[in-house]
Write a protein that holds these residues in place. Sequence first.
Motif, mmCIF file in Angstrom:
data_model
loop_
_atom_site.group_PDB
_atom_site.id
_atom_site.type_symbol
_atom_site.label_atom_id
_atom_site.label_comp_id
_atom_site.label_asym_id
_atom_site.label_seq_id
_atom_site.Cartn_x
_atom_site.Cartn_y
_atom_site.Cartn_z
ATOM 1 N N PRO A 1 7.946 -10.461 -10.603
ATOM 2 C CA PRO A 1 6.345 -10.962 -10.927
ATOM 3 C C PRO A 1 5.846 -11.504 -9.355
ATOM 4 C CG PRO A 1 7.606 -11.894 -12.733
ATOM 5 C CD PRO A 1 8.573 -11.541 -11.721
ATOM 6 N N VAL A 2 6.677 -12.160 -8.615
ATOM 7 C CA VAL A 2 5.728 -12.304 -7.351
ATOM 8 C C VAL A 2 5.459 -11.372 -6.455
ATOM 9 C CG1 VAL A 2 6.875 -14.780 -7.282
ATOM 10 C CG2 VAL A 2 8.250 -12.583 -6.242
ATOM 11 N N SER A 3 5.886 -9.994 -6.644
ATOM 12 C CA SER A 3 5.731 -8.725 -5.876
ATOM 13 C C SER A 3 4.135 -8.334 -6.187
ATOM 14 C CB SER A 3 6.587 -7.580 -6.119
ATOM 15 O OG SER A 3 6.283 -7.297 -7.776
ATOM 16 N N ALA A 4 3.533 -8.676 -7.232
ATOM 17 C CA ALA A 4 2.186 -8.438 -7.517
ATOM 18 C C ALA A 4 1.318 -8.725 -6.337
ATOM 19 C CB ALA A 4 1.595 -8.803 -8.956
ATOM 20 N N ASP A 5 1.590 -10.023 -5.690
ATOM 21 C CA ASP A 5 0.455 -10.658 -4.952
ATOM 22 C C ASP A 5 0.871 -10.067 -3.430
ATOM 23 O OD1 ASP A 5 -0.952 -11.943 -6.645
ATOM 24 O OD2 ASP A 5 0.473 -13.719 -6.630
ATOM 25 N N CYS A 6 2.041 -9.287 -3.265
ATOM 26 C CA CYS A 6 2.272 -8.726 -1.888
ATOM 27 C C CYS A 6 1.741 -7.734 -1.048
ATOM 28 C CB CYS A 6 3.694 -8.248 -1.776
ATOM 29 S SG CYS A 6 4.905 -9.961 -2.198
ATOM 30 N N SER A 7 1.810 -7.308 -0.119
ATOM 31 C CA SER A 7 1.059 -6.204 0.651
ATOM 32 C C SER A 7 2.094 -4.976 0.670
ATOM 33 C CB SER A 7 1.096 -6.498 2.094
ATOM 34 O OG SER A 7 2.065 -6.790 2.720
ATOM 35 N N GLN A 8 1.499 -3.772 0.864
ATOM 36 C CA GLN A 8 2.547 -2.516 1.108
ATOM 37 C C GLN A 8 3.735 -2.789 1.830
ATOM 38 O OE1 GLN A 8 1.780 1.677 2.662
ATOM 39 N NE2 GLN A 8 0.386 1.102 0.797
ATOM 40 N N PHE A 9 3.366 -3.515 3.043
ATOM 41 C CA PHE A 9 4.489 -3.818 4.281
ATOM 42 C C PHE A 9 5.379 -4.527 3.500
ATOM 43 C CE2 PHE A 9 6.386 -5.767 7.955
ATOM 44 C CZ PHE A 9 6.968 -4.752 8.546
ATOM 45 N N GLU A 10 5.226 -5.513 2.930
ATOM 46 C CA GLU A 10 6.214 -6.530 2.368
ATOM 47 C C GLU A 10 7.155 -5.794 1.122
ATOM 48 O OE1 GLU A 10 3.652 -10.707 2.899
ATOM 49 O OE2 GLU A 10 3.119 -9.539 1.308
ATOM 50 N N ILE A 11 6.533 -5.100 0.309
ATOM 51 C CA ILE A 11 7.036 -4.356 -0.593
ATOM 52 C C ILE A 11 8.074 -3.255 0.182
ATOM 53 C CG2 ILE A 11 7.126 -2.370 -2.371
ATOM 54 C CD1 ILE A 11 6.112 -5.194 -3.210
ATOM 55 N N THR A 12 7.464 -2.733 1.297
ATOM 56 C CA THR A 12 8.465 -1.733 1.966
ATOM 57 C C THR A 12 9.566 -2.464 2.761
ATOM 58 O OG1 THR A 12 6.554 -0.281 2.474
ATOM 59 C CG2 THR A 12 8.612 0.001 3.910
ATOM 60 N N PHE A 13 9.195 -3.584 3.210
ATOM 61 C CA PHE A 13 10.108 -4.577 3.989
ATOM 62 C C PHE A 13 11.523 -4.942 3.182
ATOM 63 C CE2 PHE A 13 11.217 -8.893 5.726
ATOM 64 C CZ PHE A 13 12.176 -8.632 6.459
ATOM 65 N N ALA A 14 11.235 -5.174 1.539
ATOM 66 C CA ALA A 14 11.750 -5.712 0.624
ATOM 67 C C ALA A 14 12.692 -4.368 0.081
ATOM 68 C CB ALA A 14 11.303 -6.216 -0.459
#
Length: 359
Positions: free
Chosen positions: A107-120
């Motif tokens: 659920p916390v991924s909804a507030d993230c940036s594209q870079f943060e998603i990519t990093f994960a």
Amino acid sequence: MTISEAMAYIQGYQKSGKPVHDLSRIQALLDAIGNPQEQLQVIHIAGTNGKGSVTAFCAAAATAAGFRTGTLTSPFIQHYTDRIQIDGQDIPGEALCRFCEQVKACPVSADCSQFEITFAIALLWFLEQHCDLVVLETGIGGLLDATNVVKKPLVCAITSVSFDHMALLGNTLTEIAAQKAGIIKPGCPVVLSTDNPMDVVCLVQETAKQKNAQLVIPNMQEETVFQYHSFTYTLHMPGRHQVYNAMTAIEVIRFLGMHGYLITAAVANDAFSKVRVPARTELLRKDPMVLLDGGHNQAGVMALADLLRSAGQKPIHGICGMISTKDYHTACQILGGVLDTVTCVDDFVQNAVPREELA
């Protein structure tokens, strides 16, 4: 999830997301997926120009020495998956889809940036594939960059620091350098590229001193074929700035040896000679010389201009396109002093500067 669904999911995020004041947002996401960064051995690289080249040099040498090496770079060059690689190979579509699903389920991924998603996604893949080393290139800055969540990198490197992303990083070189130096960790060695002005050097020296971090600044004359620590290196990528980048990578590699990652000078040189980073003063043809370069800030364009002057070929014809969010006035001023003719283009992206204005 199909590859088209995965890309739609990733592209549904803003590149940077809402402004952050700490690393709590990315930390919450990494907590949710098991903190893979804590199980990886990381080389952390920040800077304005040269990050991609230093990353490529370090990764190529580590791979050539037999270490399974992951890299995260920013932005992508030709397609999204080329920013996440292991031993020079892009993340497979199947893995990208799997890890997209895993991240999306948090659920916390909804507030993230594209870079943060990519990093994960990248961290999950690197961990699954048992990478011996991971080279992380910061997205923007360093202090508040998502990659700075890594607490104990083996070694850090700061490449050339100059003016870019001022709205986020500050209006003075010292303010920008302070953001880059934010990746320095207590007791972690740091290598600073030799082509930095003294105010940047002083800021990094002071930060390293406060963090009790050993600082190395390579120092020697520059040539495409150059000697360093009594060994001769040969680079394929032209320009003295690439020598500075290679020297920075050499010092990073020397620190890796202290952690058991032994990479000989001969192996590093062989790897360096094969490194080709797309659009970084990329030599497409020798006779006549055709170069492709993605320089978009003052230092990057000046490095290109210096290379063109040193090539000794006349006339020099340029094809130039710029985007409106970059300092294209300064770029045009610099290139205008070295190019004999220029064809300006504007049909390659929505926010391109009109070709009439560039002309």
